[in-house]
Enzyme design. Structure first.
Site, PDB file in Angstrom:
ATOM      1  N   ASN A 125      -6.344  -8.058   2.354  1.00 30.39           N
ATOM      2  CA  ASN A 125      -6.274  -6.610   2.154  1.00 30.39           C
ATOM      3  C   ASN A 125      -7.261  -6.175   1.082  1.00 30.39           C
ATOM      4  OD1 ASN A 125      -5.175  -3.932   2.449  1.00 30.39           O
ATOM      5  ND2 ASN A 125      -4.140  -4.247   0.495  1.00 30.39           N
ATOM      6  N   SER A 126      -8.135  -5.243   1.420  1.00 25.20           N
ATOM      7  CA  SER A 126      -9.089  -4.674   0.477  1.00 25.20           C
ATOM      8  C   SER A 126      -9.940  -5.786  -0.171  1.00 25.20           C
ATOM      9  CB  SER A 126      -8.338  -3.848  -0.573  1.00 25.20           C
ATOM     10  OG  SER A 126      -9.214  -3.050  -1.317  1.00 25.20           O
ATOM     11  N   LEU A 127      -9.944  -5.872  -1.502  1.00 23.58           N
ATOM     12  CA  LEU A 127     -10.704  -6.917  -2.188  1.00 23.58           C
ATOM     13  C   LEU A 127     -10.284  -8.304  -1.732  1.00 23.58           C
ATOM     14  CD1 LEU A 127     -12.712  -7.746  -4.463  1.00 23.58           C
ATOM     15  CD2 LEU A 127     -10.773  -7.585  -6.064  1.00 23.58           C
ATOM     16  N   THR A 154     -11.362  -3.612   3.841  1.00 23.68           N
ATOM     17  CA  THR A 154     -12.131  -4.446   2.916  1.00 23.68           C
ATOM     18  C   THR A 154     -13.551  -3.890   2.773  1.00 23.68           C
ATOM     19  OG1 THR A 154     -10.923  -6.513   3.257  1.00 23.68           O
ATOM     20  CG2 THR A 154     -13.242  -6.718   2.688  1.00 23.68           C
TER      21      THR A 154
END
Length: 382
Positions: A125-127, A154
């Site tokens: 998720n994301s980073l 991301t």
């Protein structure tokens, strides 16, 4: 006057980043993970799915996805060992490389507890998606079969030239510096993002996975990770994106075909050439705040194109335009049903339908590719 205008914009970005940091630290509690079960299936394989949180997150961030996958797999003959990584708790400011190496070591520790071969999947998720991309380059893949690599919002292209409100380069440098090493990476104040998107050691490992999936929020609903970087779209790329069948809980889905001979003169094209499924999410109605009507803006931006394929450049106006109403750009946490604490779980509960669909899709891929007599072990019951 112009200088004052940019100062206002930069202050807005800085305050929102600070708000994100403070909100993420509220009521953070750590859950004891299920102990791993070491039996293996008749084929000698165990499918380990690693969930990876993002900036200022924790190992409960993707709890709802884990719960949905656990519930849905009960109706199949295939179970997954789902593990939420903890190694980067409170450490997401020291750069992608450090976080990626910690993640690789944690995954290695889990794999060493498993007898036999391992099928390995990631959901970042994301980073967390960038951590996972770095981690797979330093993991020893002996006796590991890379299976699914999935990212949710991301910033694959970083956030330089991909901020919600466009910033001058000096503004990006200022904000990047306040976010320490991770900010320097994300705002491309060094070569980390470009190296990960163009150099073969990074691309080769990502290519080795059987399936790559990228989820992106569209229609200007994601402040932290706008659509173009989450789906690595580029105005200068004509890479073909082919339409996939519609799903009720997704706005649109496309796929890019693998093409090692394609001209890879940008990060966008290099990543597209690996072959991805790209899922575009419309969370305007899921964000728990009112929308603001925009006069003279025309119709809503939710017309589904009839063409069978679009280029990367052609997709951008389709998925980034705002339409007749402006929604608060808080979709970043809604789309993943972020559950890092009880308040976040309640606030982002409207995104659970999206995670239910993602869980169904991931399990469908597992069932399709696993031998029928191979039951992949999950966690022990507490």
């Amino acid at each position: 006057m112009i200088r004052s205008h940019w100062k206002t914009i930069i202050l807005f970005h800085s305050l929102l980043f600070i708000n994100i940091m403070n909100t993420s630290s509220v009521a953070v509690t750590l859950a004891t993970q299920h102990e791993l079960k070491h039996d293996t299936c008749s084929q000698g394989s165990t499918h380990l799915v690693v969930l990876v949180h993002g900036l200022f997150g924790n190992d409960k961030e993707l709890d709802y996805l884990q719960e949905s996958m656990t519930e849905q797999q009960a109706s199949t003959d295939h179970q997954l060992m789902i593990y939420s990584a903890k190694c980067n708790l409170g450490k997401t400011s020291d750069g992608i490389e450090n976080g990626g190496r910690r993640l690789a070591n944690e995954v290695k520790d889990q794999i060493e507890q498993i007898d036999g071969k391992v099928l390995l999947s990631f959901v970042g998720n994301s980073l967390g998606g960038l951590y996972a991309r770095y981690a797979i380059t330093v993991l020893d893949f002996t006796d590991i079969t890379p299976f699914i690599f999935c990212t949710i919002a991301t910033p694959h292209l970083g956030v330089s030239n991909n901020t919600y409100i466009p910033l001058p380069r000096w503004g990006e440098s200022l904000i990047g510096a306040t976010m320490q090493k991770t900010g320097q990476d994300l705002f491309s104040l060094n070569s980390m993002i470009e190296d990960m998107g163009t150099k073969e050691p990074f691309l080769e490992r990502l290519r080795s996975f059987r399936k790559r999936i990228a989820l992106a929020n569209c229609f200007g609903t994601d402040f932290q990770v706008p659509t173009t970087t989450a789906a690595f779209l580029s105005h200068g790329s004509h890479y073909k994106h082919s339409r996939l069948p519609e799903k009720e809980k997704y706005f649109l889905s496309f796929e890019t075909d693998p093409d090692q001979d394609h001209d890879k003169d940008s990060m966008s094209q290099s990543l597209d050439a690996l072959g991805w499924t790209k899922v575009f999410l419309d969370v305007r109605n899921e964000i728990p705040l009112f929308s603001v009507p925009l006069p003279f803006s025309g119709s809503d931006s939710d017309e589904v194109p009839t063409t069978a394929s679009l280029t990367s450049a052609e997709l951008i106006p389709l998925v980034t335009s705002i339409g007749s109403k402006w929604s608060f750009p808080f979709g970043h946490t809604v789309s993943c049903a972020n559950s890092k604490n009880s308040f976040a779980r309640w606030l982002n509960s409207n995104g659970q339908r999206i995670m239910d669909q993602l869980a169904e899709d991931l399990l469908s891929l597992v069932v399709q590719d696993h031998p029928q007599d191979c039951v992949v072990n999950g966690p022990e019951e507490e």
